[in-house]
Design a protein around this motif. Structure first.
Motif, PDB file in Angstrom:
ATOM      1  N   THR A  86       0.823  -1.221   0.000  1.00 11.66           N
ATOM      2  CA  THR A  86       0.000   0.000   0.000  1.00 11.66           C
ATOM      3  C   THR A  86       0.853   1.266   0.000  1.00 11.66           C
ATOM      4  O   THR A  86       0.329   2.374   0.103  1.00 11.66           O
ATOM      5  N   GLY A  87       2.172   1.090  -0.109  1.00 12.99           N
ATOM      6  CA  GLY A  87       3.060   2.246  -0.122  1.00 12.99           C
ATOM      7  C   GLY A  87       3.545   2.603   1.269  1.00 12.99           C
ATOM      8  O   GLY A  87       3.198   1.961   2.264  1.00 12.99           O
ATOM      9  N   ILE A  88       4.382   3.633   1.342  1.00 16.42           N
ATOM     10  CA  ILE A  88       4.911   4.109   2.619  1.00 16.42           C
ATOM     11  C   ILE A  88       4.137   5.348   3.019  1.00 16.42           C
ATOM     12  O   ILE A  88       4.127   6.342   2.286  1.00 16.42           O
ATOM     13  N   ASP A  89       3.497   5.289   4.154  1.00 19.32           N
ATOM     14  CA  ASP A  89       2.662   6.403   4.604  1.00 19.32           C
ATOM     15  C   ASP A  89       3.526   7.602   4.995  1.00 19.32           C
ATOM     16  O   ASP A  89       4.591   7.460   5.598  1.00 19.32           O
ATOM     17  N   PHE A  90       3.034   8.777   4.634  1.00 17.94           N
ATOM     18  CA  PHE A  90       3.746  10.016   4.967  1.00 17.94           C
ATOM     19  C   PHE A  90       4.056  10.122   6.457  1.00 17.94           C
ATOM     20  O   PHE A  90       5.150  10.527   6.856  1.00 17.94           O
TER      21      PHE A  90
ATOM     22  N   LEU B 239       4.450   9.004  21.887  1.00 22.18           N
ATOM     23  CA  LEU B 239       3.451   9.554  20.975  1.00 22.18           C
ATOM     24  C   LEU B 239       3.766   9.172  19.532  1.00 22.18           C
ATOM     25  O   LEU B 239       2.864   8.844  18.749  1.00 22.18           O
ATOM     26  N   ALA B 240       5.056   9.225  19.172  1.00 16.63           N
ATOM     27  CA  ALA B 240       5.453   8.858  17.811  1.00 16.63           C
ATOM     28  C   ALA B 240       5.159   7.388  17.543  1.00 16.63           C
ATOM     29  O   ALA B 240       4.632   7.024  16.476  1.00 16.63           O
ATOM     30  N   PHE B 241       5.489   6.513  18.492  1.00 22.67           N
ATOM     31  CA  PHE B 241       5.218   5.081  18.326  1.00 22.67           C
ATOM     32  C   PHE B 241       3.719   4.822  18.197  1.00 22.67           C
ATOM     33  O   PHE B 241       3.282   4.033  17.348  1.00 22.67           O
ATOM     34  N   LEU B 242       2.927   5.482  19.046  1.00 21.59           N
ATOM     35  CA  LEU B 242       1.475   5.318  18.972  1.00 21.59           C
ATOM     36  C   LEU B 242       0.937   5.816  17.636  1.00 21.59           C
ATOM     37  O   LEU B 242       0.062   5.193  17.029  1.00 21.59           O
ATOM     38  N   GLY B 243       1.467   6.975  17.186  1.00 20.76           N
ATOM     39  CA  GLY B 243       1.033   7.521  15.901  1.00 20.76           C
ATOM     40  C   GLY B 243       1.355   6.587  14.758  1.00 20.76           C
ATOM     41  O   GLY B 243       0.525   6.362  13.867  1.00 20.76           O
ATOM     42  N   ALA B 244       2.566   6.016  14.758  1.00 21.45           N
ATOM     43  CA  ALA B 244       2.965   5.096  13.693  1.00 21.45           C
ATOM     44  C   ALA B 244       2.159   3.796  13.746  1.00 21.45           C
ATOM     45  O   ALA B 244       1.697   3.294  12.714  1.00 21.45           O
ATOM     46  N   TYR B 245       1.973   3.262  14.950  1.00 21.34           N
ATOM     47  CA  TYR B 245       1.246   1.997  15.094  1.00 21.34           C
ATOM     48  C   TYR B 245      -0.225   2.144  14.722  1.00 21.34           C
ATOM     49  O   TYR B 245      -0.827   1.221  14.149  1.00 21.34           O
ATOM     50  N   SER B 246      -0.820   3.316  15.016  1.00 18.51           N
ATOM     51  CA  SER B 246      -2.264   3.500  14.811  1.00 18.51           C
ATOM     52  C   SER B 246      -2.663   3.527  13.334  1.00 18.51           C
ATOM     53  O   SER B 246      -3.831   3.328  13.022  1.00 18.51           O
ATOM     54  N   ILE B 247      -1.705   3.755  12.431  1.00 20.31           N
ATOM     55  CA  ILE B 247      -2.055   3.880  11.012  1.00 20.31           C
ATOM     56  C   ILE B 247      -2.591   2.564  10.463  1.00 20.31           C
ATOM     57  O   ILE B 247      -3.667   2.502   9.875  1.00 20.31           O
ATOM     58  N   HIS B 248      -1.820   1.465  10.648  1.00 18.71           N
ATOM     59  CA  HIS B 248      -2.271   0.152  10.166  1.00 18.71           C
ATOM     60  C   HIS B 248      -2.300  -0.891  11.280  1.00 18.71           C
ATOM     61  O   HIS B 248      -2.452  -2.074  11.008  1.00 18.71           O
ATOM     62  N   ARG B 249      -2.089  -0.407  12.539  1.00 15.77           N
ATOM     63  CA  ARG B 249      -1.994  -1.317  13.689  1.00 15.77           C
ATOM     64  C   ARG B 249      -0.951  -2.401  13.423  1.00 15.77           C
ATOM     65  O   ARG B 249      -1.208  -3.600  13.599  1.00 15.77           O
TER      66      ARG B 249
ATOM     67  N   VAL C  76       6.146   0.783  12.920  1.00 20.43           N
ATOM     68  CA  VAL C  76       7.004   1.318  13.990  1.00 20.43           C
ATOM     69  C   VAL C  76       8.474   1.061  13.662  1.00 20.43           C
ATOM     70  O   VAL C  76       9.333   1.937  13.826  1.00 20.43           O
ATOM     71  N   PHE C  77       8.770  -0.152  13.182  1.00 18.81           N
ATOM     72  CA  PHE C  77      10.133  -0.502  12.785  1.00 18.81           C
ATOM     73  C   PHE C  77      10.606   0.398  11.642  1.00 18.81           C
ATOM     74  O   PHE C  77      11.738   0.890  11.644  1.00 18.81           O
ATOM     75  N   LEU C  78       9.710   0.631  10.671  1.00 20.61           N
ATOM     76  CA  LEU C  78      10.036   1.480   9.525  1.00 20.61           C
ATOM     77  C   LEU C  78      10.313   2.916   9.980  1.00 20.61           C
ATOM     78  O   LEU C  78      11.227   3.586   9.484  1.00 20.61           O
ATOM     79  N   MET C  79       9.521   3.385  10.944  1.00 18.64           N
ATOM     80  CA  MET C  79       9.741   4.728  11.478  1.00 18.64           C
ATOM     81  C   MET C  79      11.132   4.830  12.105  1.00 18.64           C
ATOM     82  O   MET C  79      11.830   5.840  11.956  1.00 18.64           O
ATOM     83  N   GLY C  80      11.558   3.787  12.801  1.00 21.70           N
ATOM     84  CA  GLY C  80      12.890   3.771  13.401  1.00 21.70           C
ATOM     85  C   GLY C  80      13.986   3.852  12.356  1.00 21.70           C
ATOM     86  O   GLY C  80      14.994   4.558  12.542  1.00 21.70           O
ATOM     87  N   ILE C  81      13.790   3.151  11.235  1.00 26.03           N
ATOM     88  CA  ILE C  81      14.777   3.206  10.140  1.00 26.03           C
ATOM     89  C   ILE C  81      14.887   4.627   9.603  1.00 26.03           C
ATOM     90  O   ILE C  81      16.001   5.146   9.400  1.00 26.03           O
ATOM     91  N   PHE C  82      13.740   5.271   9.378  1.00 23.90           N
ATOM     92  CA  PHE C  82      13.769   6.642   8.868  1.00 23.90           C
ATOM     93  C   PHE C  82      14.327   7.613   9.911  1.00 23.90           C
ATOM     94  O   PHE C  82      14.889   8.649   9.556  1.00 23.90           O
ATOM     95  N   GLY C  83      14.194   7.261  11.172  1.00 23.36           N
ATOM     96  CA  GLY C  83      14.810   8.079  12.210  1.00 23.36           C
ATOM     97  C   GLY C  83      16.327   8.084  12.089  1.00 23.36           C
ATOM     98  O   GLY C  83      16.975   9.139  12.189  1.00 23.36           O
ATOM     99  N   VAL C  84      16.898   6.899  11.844  1.00 24.34           N
ATOM    100  CA  VAL C  84      18.356   6.792  11.665  1.00 24.34           C
ATOM    101  C   VAL C  84      18.786   7.506  10.387  1.00 24.34           C
ATOM    102  O   VAL C  84      19.793   8.235  10.366  1.00 24.34           O
ATOM    103  N   VAL C  85      18.006   7.319   9.313  1.00 22.49           N
ATOM    104  CA  VAL C  85      18.303   8.009   8.049  1.00 22.49           C
ATOM    105  C   VAL C  85      18.271   9.521   8.250  1.00 22.49           C
ATOM    106  O   VAL C  85      19.161  10.247   7.787  1.00 22.49           O
ATOM    107  N   GLY C  86      17.249   9.985   8.954  1.00 22.98           N
ATOM    108  CA  GLY C  86      17.123  11.419   9.212  1.00 22.98           C
ATOM    109  C   GLY C  86      18.276  11.959  10.037  1.00 22.98           C
ATOM    110  O   GLY C  86      18.763  13.076   9.789  1.00 22.98           O
ATOM    111  N   TYR C  87      18.742  11.164  10.999  1.00 30.69           N
ATOM    112  CA  TYR C  87      19.873  11.580  11.838  1.00 30.69           C
ATOM    113  C   TYR C  87      21.115  11.822  10.983  1.00 30.69           C
ATOM    114  O   TYR C  87      21.779  12.860  11.109  1.00 30.69           O
ATOM    115  N   PHE C  88      21.437  10.872  10.096  1.00 31.07           N
ATOM    116  CA  PHE C  88      22.627  11.017   9.258  1.00 31.07           C
ATOM    117  C   PHE C  88      22.455  12.121   8.211  1.00 31.07           C
ATOM    118  O   PHE C  88      23.421  12.822   7.867  1.00 31.07           O
TER     119      PHE C  88
END
Length: 496
Positions: free
Chosen positions: A202-206, A399-409, A414-426
């Motif tokens: 279904t793609g990667i949610d914004f 709040l971020a984890f809840l927000g990410a989990y609530s999209i598709h439960r 949540v794991f994907l959000m963590g990956i983008f967190g590391v990408v964003g850091y670098f």
């Protein structure tokens, strides 16, 4: 005179005990879902529509509309305080809002956002009253060709205006476009770049990307700085009202942003994200202090927030007059109206003038209620920054984890959000701008759909983009915005 009569009737309908109560409920819920990351107006509307069953249509619509523009108000708060946009429309506010917070000017930033939002909303309501029937016809002139060019010009501006390094900005933009391609092909349904993960079909949610790049990455960097003894200052908030000097500075971007927001809001599917970025781009081009954009400039906050809220009124026009939703939020609102037995369209103002004009008047009243509410609560919002960052960071992460989990439960999100967190850091560590990546992710899918529709209509000929008057005009505007400043600068140097 007839309009004045309808407005006076609408005012009388709004100021009843029941209507005022549900209007307050609507704007309060809107404010909350706007503040919480991962929610936004669509979620707020979806939550409240079930309780409208059997309600008076006027009261129900006043409440639902209050959720819509209330969420636009609330979205600025977490963007400014924590660099955590609740939805796509709030991303642009982070550009200058969060740098102001790091400078100890959180109160000034939120005050600027609050008044800009209010003025943008009021201007859009006035324009609804004056121009709705005519502007609805203009919006119908936009087809796949015109939308493709509008979004292409927006992406061009995104790549060119959001960083001192055009190369890094272009790379970030291309990454966003690549992310937009993940999922099923919109025409054939063929999976693309899913790497065997069913969750990516279904793609990667914004929201996932935004929470990772902005919230998680910022927490990592902030904790790193906090360990070194560097942390945000917290000012004593004396007044949220901009000074006379500051008001003079932000008035032009508020004026332009309100008009741009309303105009873009008229276009079905365009939405507040495009409106806020175009407004920000225009403000930066014409500002006397453009070098300070992205480093904490109130003009940037004013431009983004006035356009966000101006787009609300614009999106209401095609919904009420044509039955065509101008945004995801108005699509939900349209469904709510149908549940209530109402059919928006050309005859809506004729068949239900009491409902139409009451909703419009309620927007005026609701905006003033939000202004009062935010003025009273502003000091409380700013004092959140006094909480030790070791505790605050955990609260934001939850709040971020809840927000990410609530999209598709799904924990995959949540794991994907963590990956983008590391990408964003670098990316932040190496001065790659994050905004182009997120904004092109949002706009990339819309661009692809409209491009392919346009080429299908023209039998694969790209000449269609140069024969449409609107498309050519947009191309000239985009080219002018990028190249005219360069030409003017060279002309000035040659004269000197």
């Amino acid at each position: 005179m007839e309009i004045l009569h309808y407005l006076s009737d609408g005012l009388a309908n709004v100021f009843t005990y029941e209507t005022v109560l549900f209007l307050l409920l609507g704007v309060f819920v809107g404010q909350i879902v706007g503040i919480l990351p991962g929610l936004g107006p669509v979620t707020g509307l979806a939550l409240l529509i079930p309780i409208t069953f059997g309600m008076n249509p006027i009261v129900a619509l006043v409440m639902l509309t209050g959720v819509y523009y209330g969420a636009m108000f609330g979205g600025a708060i977490t963007s400014i305080l924590f660099n955590t946009p609740g939805d796509a429309a709030a991303v642009v506010t982070t550009f200058d809002g969060y740098p102001l917070t790091k400078q100890g000017k959180a109160g000034v930033a939120i005050g600027t956002a609050m008044f800009s939002s209010a003025i943008g909303g009021i201007v859009s309501v006035i324009l609804i009253i004056l121009l709705a029937p005519f502007l609805a016809k203009v919006a119908l002139a936009f087809g796949p060709v015109e939308y493709t060019m509008l979004i292409a010009v927006s992406l061009l501006l995104i790549a060119g205006l959001t960083s001192k390094s055009k190369v890094k900005s272009a790379i970030s933009t291309m990454l966003g476009l690549l992310l937009a391609l993940v999922g099923q092909d919109p025409i054939t349904g063929t999976p693309r770049f899913t790497f065997g993960f069913f969750e990516l079909f279904t793609g990667i949610d914004f929201v996932i990307v935004a929470l990772g790049l902005f919230a998680v990455a910022e927490i990592i960097i902030s904790l790193e700085n906090y360990k070194k003894g560097k942390h945000n200052k917290v000012e004593k908030v004396k007044s949220v009202i901009p000074t006379k000097e500051n008001f003079k500075r932000i008035l032009p971007p508020i004026r332009n942003g309100s008009l741009i927001g309303f105009g873009v809001g008229l276009l079905p599917g365009a939405g507040a994200t495009i409106a806020s970025f175009l407004s920000y781009s225009v403000a930066k081009r014409f500002s006397k202090s453009k070098e300070k954009f992205g480093e904490g400039n109130m003009e940037g906050v004013a431009a983004a927030e006035s356009a966000n809220n101006g787009s609300v009124g614009g999106a209401m026009v095609p919904m009420l007059t044509l039955g065509i939703p101008g945004s995801n939020s108005t699509a939900i609102l349209l469904g709510g109206m149908m549940i209530l037995g109402l059919q928006p369209g050309p005859m809506f103002f004729t068949n239900h003038p009491d409902i139409a004009w009451t909703v419009i008047v309620s927007m005026f009243v609701g905006i003033f209620l939000l202004l009062i509410m935010n003025t009273v609560l502003l000091r409380g919002f700013v004092q959140i920054l006094k909480v030790p960052y070791s505790i605050l960071s955990i609260m934001i992460l939850v709040l971020a984890f809840l927000g990410a989990y609530s999209i598709h439960r799904s924990m995959f999100d949540v794991f994907l959000m963590g990956i983008f967190g590391v990408v964003g850091y670098f990316m932040k560590k190496h001065d790659f701008p994050l905004a182009p990546m997120v904004l092109t992710l949002v706009l990339g899918g819309i661009l692809e759909q409209n491009l392919r529709r346009a080429l299908t209509i023209s039998d694969g000929s790209y000449s269609v983009f140069f024969t449409s008057p609107i498309s050519v005009t947009l191309l000239l505007i985009g080219g002018g915005a990028l190249f005219l400043p360069v030409i003017f600068n060279k002309a000035k140097k040659s004269i000197k």
